[in-house]
Design an enzyme around this catalytic site. Sequence first.
Site, PDB file in Angstrom:
ATOM      1  N   GLU A   1       0.831  -1.210   0.000  1.00  0.00           N
ATOM      2  CA  GLU A   1       0.000   0.000   0.000  1.00  0.00           C
ATOM      3  C   GLU A   1       0.865   1.260   0.000  1.00  0.00           C
ATOM      4  O   GLU A   1       0.574   2.235  -0.684  1.00  0.00           O
ATOM      5  CB  GLU A   1      -0.958   0.018   1.198  1.00  0.00           C
ATOM      6  CG  GLU A   1      -1.966  -1.131   1.215  1.00  0.00           C
ATOM      7  CD  GLU A   1      -2.748  -1.306  -0.079  1.00  0.00           C
ATOM      8  OE1 GLU A   1      -2.885  -0.327  -0.841  1.00  0.00           O
ATOM      9  OE2 GLU A   1      -3.194  -2.433  -0.349  1.00  0.00           O
TER      10      GLU A   1
ATOM     11  N   ASP B   1       3.527  -4.808  -5.421  1.00  0.00           N
ATOM     12  CA  ASP B   1       3.860  -6.144  -4.907  1.00  0.00           C
ATOM     13  C   ASP B   1       5.375  -6.300  -4.747  1.00  0.00           C
ATOM     14  O   ASP B   1       5.857  -6.789  -3.726  1.00  0.00           O
ATOM     15  CB  ASP B   1       3.354  -7.237  -5.868  1.00  0.00           C
ATOM     16  CG  ASP B   1       1.862  -7.510  -5.699  1.00  0.00           C
ATOM     17  OD1 ASP B   1       1.263  -7.027  -4.711  1.00  0.00           O
ATOM     18  OD2 ASP B   1       1.286  -8.208  -6.563  1.00  0.00           O
TER      19      ASP B   1
HETATM   20 ZN   LIG Z   1      -2.666  -2.605  -4.615  1.00  0.00          ZN
END
Ligand SMILES: [Zn+2]
Length: 700
Positions: A535, A599
Amino acid sequence: MTKHIAVILLVALTVSTTGMWAQSMSAQPMSAQSRSMATDPETYALPPGLDQRFLDTTADPCVNFFQYSCGNFSKYYPIPSDRSAFGAGTLVYEHNQYILHTILEKAAAGGAERTPNQQKIGDYYAACMDTSAIDGKGLEPFKAELDRIAALKDKKELTPLLAHLQLLNVNAFVGIGEQQDFKDARNQIAAADQAGLGMPERDYYFRAGDAAETTRKQYVQHITNTMQLLGESESEAASDAQSIFQLETALAKVSMDITSRREPKNVYHMMALADLEKLNPMLDWPLLFSDARFPSITELNVTNPDFFKGLDALLVATDLKTIKAYLRWQLIASADSTALPKALDAEMFDFNVHKLRGTPEQQARWKRCVQVTDRALGEALGEVYAAQEFPPSSKAATLQMVRDIEAAMDQDLNTLDWMSPETKVRARAKLHAVADKIGYPDHWRDYSSLIVKRDDAYGNAERGIVFENLREIDKIGKPVDRGEWGMSPPTVDAYYNPSMNDINFPAGILQPPFYDPKASDATNYGDIGGVVGHELTHGFDDEGRQFDGNGNLSDWWTPEDGKKFDEKADCTVKEYSSFVAVGDAKVNGRLTLGENTADNAGLQLAFLAFLSDAKRKNIDLKQKQDGYTPVQEFFLGHAQGWCGKTRPEQQRLQVQTDPHSPREFRVNGVVRNMPEFGEAFGCKVGQPMMPPAKDVCRVW
Ligand SMILES: [Zn+2]
């Protein structure tokens, strides 16, 4: 689909993919009726952060780490017949559903001692569960709207009708709403966006290939069936369905595809209201906004001006009969399907969930009613959930993790060899401005003006939608509430919002396996740490990096650094574009770039934070516990957060509509870019999970 125009905002993690959307569009097939109505709710126990049962030790971690980490997951948790996918996130999601169900059953039992919020959540749920009342009413709840559509005599009268439908989330032809101004995040403004398609995305109308062709045929049949259920004859319904499909195809032609919509400047065109009237004179724009109960506006964001120009020509060219058929179709297709009578509900399930996603059976009624109650009254339900399920210790542990990872990013910025000191200073300023929101909001939403009746499922759904839309519209021209949440507390997900520059972790995700107080620190850093890093990185991915620390779209990069970023990002685009998802469908590396960047960098940041934590605690990184070193546990913890299986239909839909890569690539795509992984598992350079350095992509 509320009046908040989520153009590119709210970049979620999506651990329980197929959660909300599939269920909100779902319905009850007749064959499953008796079984699901009689089903006793069952729950799933939460698995630990690292579950040895799921490992497939016959697989080589250096060849396919996802298989090694998760190969046996589906032996314990095969995809149930009411699901298009099932994974670690779904397990937690189902676990939460059960808890919410218990809360709602209690509230639904009634009694004079209920608080106003308990009355609302209890009666909302009870009305949804009352299928005989819903079936008994048949199409009657839609009569007022259907009559208004039938009474349309002239295209000039279209505007007030569309305004009325907008408030009910029937975004026929257009979607109007509210957003933060990209260029000045302190301002909340009106926006007009493209809308009005019944299939998941504009390319569904044009994509070549057998699978796409079949879906279009099924879609036309779905419209035909729906129109028949509204009382049309078979031939009338078939002819209307053809006209509606042609109209939607023409709308799709002037719509922007989802990949282009990820670029902020493509969906930001501030315009005087008077100029929008010139662009699209077929609609009375001041009337549309005032009838939809917007405050007086003089300018707005017209996300995609070409769409409105095209829409105008389309409205001129389309006959009134087709427009009316299209509005009837949109009215029913946009409705909360739990409030539809049985046959229509089943028809919605058949296309949206069974055909598009491959799910054989409808979910039990109680699950669907929990979901719609959460959607309408998320913070009333979430307040009870958070008090019951979210201990202060979980909040404290998460906050510590967030701070560790922010500190890791701060340090890591120093080491970037490609970024100039000038841009680094600004990146750091943005990082320090990120707001951390954990668990649930400080102030709960006030639902006192929302009327919920125990015998009126359709009315409750409609009033809930109007309440939410007015809440959004009311923000226009007012100061921004930075404490607001875009997800309810039980949600098993997390998000970053570039206009707010905040990272948000609802209570629902802060539990095992993602955060497991009983697991090793290494496991938790790999799992929830990766989520936090993910995030946080969204603030610095290809779209987030275009916003500054105040949430404004403003270029804080030197041109040279911006160019270098794009070159590095291109490596990720090419890498993920080579992954085959299912059959002829590959991952769209451009659409998923932001998520893949998050990621990859997210896990790298979590790894750095994990290393400093281990150093602080004097942990020997070579010492095995339960068969694995702490570094191996870190990667296993990460991978097991993504364990699960997805039906092929759902997998295809995902790569065509979802900015997130399929689960296996959220593991394998990441570890192959981290040489630390190959080292920890003794891989040889050239094996699939340890490519040569020249083939490794790293942006951050
Ligand atoms: Zn995301």
